[in-house]
Design an enzyme around this catalytic site. Structure first.
Site, PDB file in Angstrom:
ATOM      1  N   HIS A 184      -3.935  -0.737   1.731  1.00 54.85           N
ATOM      2  CA  HIS A 184      -4.373  -2.025   1.196  1.00 54.85           C
ATOM      3  C   HIS A 184      -3.138  -2.794   0.758  1.00 54.85           C
ATOM      4  O   HIS A 184      -2.158  -2.194   0.327  1.00 54.85           O
ATOM      5  CB  HIS A 184      -5.295  -1.727  -0.009  1.00 54.85           C
ATOM      6  CG  HIS A 184      -6.005  -2.877  -0.607  1.00 54.85           C
ATOM      7  ND1 HIS A 184      -5.378  -3.839  -1.356  1.00 54.85           N
ATOM      8  CD2 HIS A 184      -7.315  -3.201  -0.597  1.00 54.85           C
ATOM      9  CE1 HIS A 184      -6.282  -4.711  -1.774  1.00 54.85           C
ATOM     10  NE2 HIS A 184      -7.453  -4.361  -1.324  1.00 54.85           N
ATOM     11  N   GLU A 238      -7.236   4.508   1.643  1.00 58.29           N
ATOM     12  CA  GLU A 238      -7.213   3.081   1.957  1.00 58.29           C
ATOM     13  C   GLU A 238      -5.794   2.516   1.896  1.00 58.29           C
ATOM     14  O   GLU A 238      -5.129   2.575   0.860  1.00 58.29           O
ATOM     15  CB  GLU A 238      -8.111   2.308   0.995  1.00 58.29           C
ATOM     16  CG  GLU A 238      -8.200   0.822   1.320  1.00 58.29           C
ATOM     17  CD  GLU A 238      -9.145   0.080   0.399  1.00 58.29           C
ATOM     18  OE1 GLU A 238      -9.417   0.593  -0.709  1.00 58.29           O
ATOM     19  OE2 GLU A 238      -9.608  -0.991   0.776  1.00 58.29           O
ATOM     20  N   GLU A 289     -15.720  -6.832   4.877  1.00 54.61           N
ATOM     21  CA  GLU A 289     -15.479  -6.802   3.431  1.00 54.61           C
ATOM     22  C   GLU A 289     -15.065  -8.191   2.978  1.00 54.61           C
ATOM     23  O   GLU A 289     -13.886  -8.561   3.042  1.00 54.61           O
ATOM     24  CB  GLU A 289     -14.406  -5.769   3.080  1.00 54.61           C
ATOM     25  CG  GLU A 289     -14.259  -5.570   1.580  1.00 54.61           C
ATOM     26  CD  GLU A 289     -13.207  -4.533   1.232  1.00 54.61           C
ATOM     27  OE1 GLU A 289     -13.525  -3.582   0.516  1.00 54.61           O
ATOM     28  OE2 GLU A 289     -12.056  -4.674   1.692  1.00 54.61           O
TER      29      GLU A 289
END
Length: 367
Positions: free
Chosen positions: A148, A146, A312
């Site tokens: 991020h 991920e 999300e």
């Protein structure tokens, strides 16, 4: 010329953490709710927060029940989020072999539950990812690290991972692109939450101005710059007599709202296996005021992306006055509209989603 992508609509149960922790829904009930609301077909869950006893005590009985439920409601498992947690020992960090075994157990559970992707975390180094490749091959699970905020697609650590992926040339190593890395403004709902905690309008304007200044400067490319920005939010709160809000400002201002330009994703686009459609709210016009959802969807479509986008919703951390299900409904409508405007469509049919996802994940990165 790249054919337009057809992203698969989906959601992560992380979006409903407040309702889950508040025991409004158990896991089965929440999965049924997601299906009934039409938030799928893609389904993502978080191993440690969604599965009791994860990963050591996920037995065959539970695995069977989970698979039966997902089949019954016709959802498509997309990603199981797994953790690195190198610091769980009191005396030292995990060594290399311990880390591989810790991850192996979680990846095995992902395979048993039918998830084709394990979302792993940014703290894994290129060497660690290379060591985990045989594990991915053993279980047939794609490892999607991920990206991020506070990092981004052109960050030096991410580029080092990309270069190792290119060298290893395996379709089982890739990235999860989290839209939180490419935010364009401080979330209004978070400002409202601070307002409800007694922050003055002057202080909130200073917070916005500080973040906008960092946005204008561009994203941090080193951990040193990230640390300096973190400290700047703490100092701002202290100077305004609200040191109690300093860490909160810093964590959210640097850890959730990444100020990278959208085109930084192009550096790793061929390796993007999964997307976290991170967002923080929907305004009165039906749009996301902080995350450029329309531009992000267009970019994915134009670059041929046909994997899943898990909506999300991260605003649940502070927003206790709005219904997260209404908010997800609104954000997915924006995604579908954006895909149509880009000359494509979000995939909402489960059978078509399975076919497209299988093709997306089997596709070699090179050649």
């Amino acid at each position: 010329m790249t054919s337009p992508g057809t992203p698969i609509q989906g959601v992560t149960l992380y979006s409903f953490t407040r309702a889950f922790h508040g025991r409004e829904y158990d896991l089965d009930g929440l999965i049924r709710k997601v299906a009934a609301e039409g938030f799928g077909p893609g389904l993502e869950i978080i191993g440690f927060s969604s599965l009791r006893g994860f990963p050591d005590r996920v037995d065959d009985n539970f695995v069977g029940q989970f698979r039966d439920l997902v089949a019954e409601v016709d959802l498509v498992p997309t990603s199981l989020a797994v953790n690195v947690d190198t610091g769980i020992r009191r005396d030292r960090l995990m060594n290399h072999d311990e880390l591989v075994e810790y991850m192996r157990k979680q990846i095995e559970v992902a395979a048993r539950l039918g998830f084709p992707i394990a979302r792993v975390q940014i703290s894994l180094t290129p060497d660690a990812m290379e060591s985990l490749l045989p594990v991915a091959e053993k279980y047939g699970v794609t490892l999607a690290l991920e990206v991020h905020a506070d990092q981004h697609g052109a960050h030096e650590r991410v580029l080092a991972l990309r270069d190792r992926y290119e060298k290893l040339d395996s379709p089982l190593l890739g990235f999860t692109a989290d839209w939180g890395a490419t935010v364009t403004g401080f979330a209004p709902s978070l400002l409202e939450a601070y307002r409800r905690r007694g922050a003055s309008e002057d202080l909130l304007q200073q917070v916005v101005d500080l973040w906008n200044g960092f946005y204008a400067e561009g994203p941090p490319n080193t951990q040193k710059v990230h640390g300096e920005r973190f400290g700047a939010f703490i100092g701002l709160a202290a100077r305004n007599g609200r040191p109690d809000l300093g860490i909160d400002f810093a964590i959210n201002g640097t850890g959730l709202f990444g100020p990278a330009p959208l085109d930084t994703w192009l550096e790793i686009m061929p390796w993007v296996r999964h997307v976290h459609g991170k967002f923080f709210g929907i305004d009165e016009n039906g749009e996301e005021p902080s995350v450029p959802v329309r531009g992000l969807v267009r970019q994915l479509v134009e670059n041929g992306y046909s994997g899943a986008i898990s909506s999300e919703y991260e605003g649940w951390h502070w927003n206790n006055w709005q219904d997260p299900f209404d908010i997800i409904r609104g954000e997915q409508a924006v995604q579908r509209s954006a895909a149509a405007n880009a000359g494509s469509a979000m995939i909402t049919d489960p059978a078509e989603a399975r076919r497209i996802l299988n093709s997306h994940l089997a596709q070699p990165v090179r050649g």
